[in-house]
Design an enzyme around this catalytic site. Sequence first.
Site, PDB file in Angstrom:
ATOM      1  N   LYS A 160      -5.503 -10.394  -0.432  1.00 24.08           N
ATOM      2  CA  LYS A 160      -5.728  -8.970  -0.757  1.00 24.08           C
ATOM      3  C   LYS A 160      -7.081  -8.904  -1.462  1.00 24.08           C
ATOM      4  O   LYS A 160      -7.177  -8.794  -2.688  1.00 24.08           O
ATOM      5  CB  LYS A 160      -4.583  -8.445  -1.627  1.00 24.08           C
ATOM      6  CG  LYS A 160      -4.499  -6.929  -1.716  1.00 24.08           C
ATOM      7  CD  LYS A 160      -3.183  -6.502  -2.342  1.00 24.08           C
ATOM      8  CE  LYS A 160      -3.183  -5.051  -2.783  1.00 24.08           C
ATOM      9  NZ  LYS A 160      -3.270  -4.052  -1.715  1.00 24.08           N
TER      10      LYS A 160
HETATM   11  N1  PPE Z   1      -1.355  -3.150   4.070  1.00 19.79           N
HETATM   12  C1  PPE Z   1      -2.439  -2.864   3.283  1.00 19.79           C
HETATM   13  C2  PPE Z   1      -3.776  -2.836   3.915  1.00 19.79           C
HETATM   14  C3  PPE Z   1      -2.252  -2.596   1.921  1.00 19.79           C
HETATM   15  O1  PPE Z   1      -3.306  -2.317   1.163  1.00 19.79           O
HETATM   16  C4  PPE Z   1      -0.955  -2.611   1.354  1.00 19.79           C
HETATM   17  C5  PPE Z   1      -0.756  -2.310  -0.110  1.00 19.79           C
HETATM   18  C6  PPE Z   1       0.130  -2.920   2.199  1.00 19.79           C
HETATM   19  C7  PPE Z   1      -0.109  -3.197   3.544  1.00 19.79           C
HETATM   20  C8  PPE Z   1       1.528  -3.010   1.668  1.00 19.79           C
HETATM   21  O2  PPE Z   1       1.667  -4.119   0.814  1.00 19.79           O
HETATM   22  P1  PPE Z   1       2.737  -4.194  -0.365  1.00 19.79           P
HETATM   23  O3  PPE Z   1       2.282  -3.244  -1.431  1.00 19.79           O
HETATM   24  O4  PPE Z   1       2.729  -5.603  -0.783  1.00 19.79           O
HETATM   25  O5  PPE Z   1       4.023  -3.784   0.212  1.00 19.79           O
HETATM   26  N2  PPE Z   1      -1.567  -1.248  -0.619  1.00 19.79           N
HETATM   27  C9  PPE Z   1      -1.696  -0.942  -2.027  1.00 19.79           C
HETATM   28  C10 PPE Z   1      -2.464   0.348  -2.275  1.00 19.79           C
HETATM   29  C11 PPE Z   1      -3.893   0.272  -2.018  1.00 19.79           C
HETATM   30  C12 PPE Z   1      -4.624   1.335  -2.776  1.00 19.79           C
HETATM   31  O6  PPE Z   1      -5.235   0.963  -3.772  1.00 19.79           O
HETATM   32  O7  PPE Z   1      -4.597   2.533  -2.391  1.00 19.79           O
HETATM   33  C13 PPE Z   1      -0.358  -0.676  -2.692  1.00 19.79           C
HETATM   34  O8  PPE Z   1       0.541  -0.169  -2.049  1.00 19.79           O
HETATM   35  O9  PPE Z   1      -0.274  -0.942  -3.899  1.00 19.79           O
END
Ligand code: PPE
Length: 312
Positions: A160
């Site tokens: 990330k």
């Molecule tokens: N894909 C991407 C590109 C991504 O940024 C996130 C999180 C996910 C999938 C889902 O991942 P998870 O949170 O582990 O389930 N995106 C973050 C927000 C980005 C932002 O700053 O706006 C988040 O959900 O915290």
Amino acid sequence: MADLQATEKIWMNGEFVDWADATVHVGVHGLHYGSGVFEGIRAYETAKGTAIFRLSDHIQRLHDSARLLRMTIPYSVEDLRRASLELVGVNKLPSCYVRPIAFYGYGSLGVPPRDNPVYTAIMCWPWGAYLGEEGMTRGVRVKISSWVRMPSNVVPHASKACGLYLNSMLAVQEAALGGYEEAILLTEKGYIADCSGENVFIVKDGVIYTPPLETGILHGITRNTVMEFAVSLGYEVKVENLTRADLYLADEAFMTGTAAEVTPVREVDDYLIGDPGPVTLALQSAYLDIVQGRDDRWASWLEYVTPARAKA
Ligand code: PPE
């Protein structure tokens, strides 16, 4: 997406500092080259006080993200776990979003970081529904982006990494200019990857589908959470490559992310999918029960803030 709301303290390089004092020099490496990694985590109010959802898994992913960039975060997973729990307690927030970040700091400037120190910070602030309250109840309108997902042999998506988000930024800006709420990015081969900040799921004939990690997507912790509990609720979950036609013809579609939680999709490229369907609604409500501590089967995913805040 809400404005950043200042809270009292930020944890920075091992200390709690006032919000306004958590600053860096414009010469830091991370600013010039996006050479940093971050996390997005949510803390929820539960009957037993405020708990951070899957905190250890998020901090472990932060460390793994850094490792892929050959960056060493000078604080252990346990240090950052404890700092996050303390920070939410210090800021006295019943629920909030938690954002750890680590990046190359001030030292040399030039593409390869030399002896630049790695700066580490954790912020937290209140953040409501990522795509709006209406998005949570009615579903959002999304657009397939003309920008393709950066392939994992360009930058590893398992990290990330800050710089990767230019790809997401371009996609979501393009979608917003077209009047849509979120963008879905495809791989170079045309398979569904993920959204600018969420993973994608569809439902067809009662079966739940989501794209494989090889499509170059973030290894979403919410994706993993939903897949685990969906199976325990008796749903069949298949990890398969999906095309845009699969999306247009889906019975239901939704996206998952820490910020977006489980957000229904009502339209893709003006193809109507419809009001949130039964599977989406069941998963959304099960997710909110789990993160808010109402489902004891998943209690080990909740890490309580220090000092524990009992509900009034
Ligand atoms: N894909 C991407 C590109 C991504 O940024 C996130 C999180 C996910 C999938 C889902 O991942 P998870 O949170 O582990 O389930 N995106 C973050 C927000 C980005 C932002 O700053 O706006 C988040 O959900 O915290």
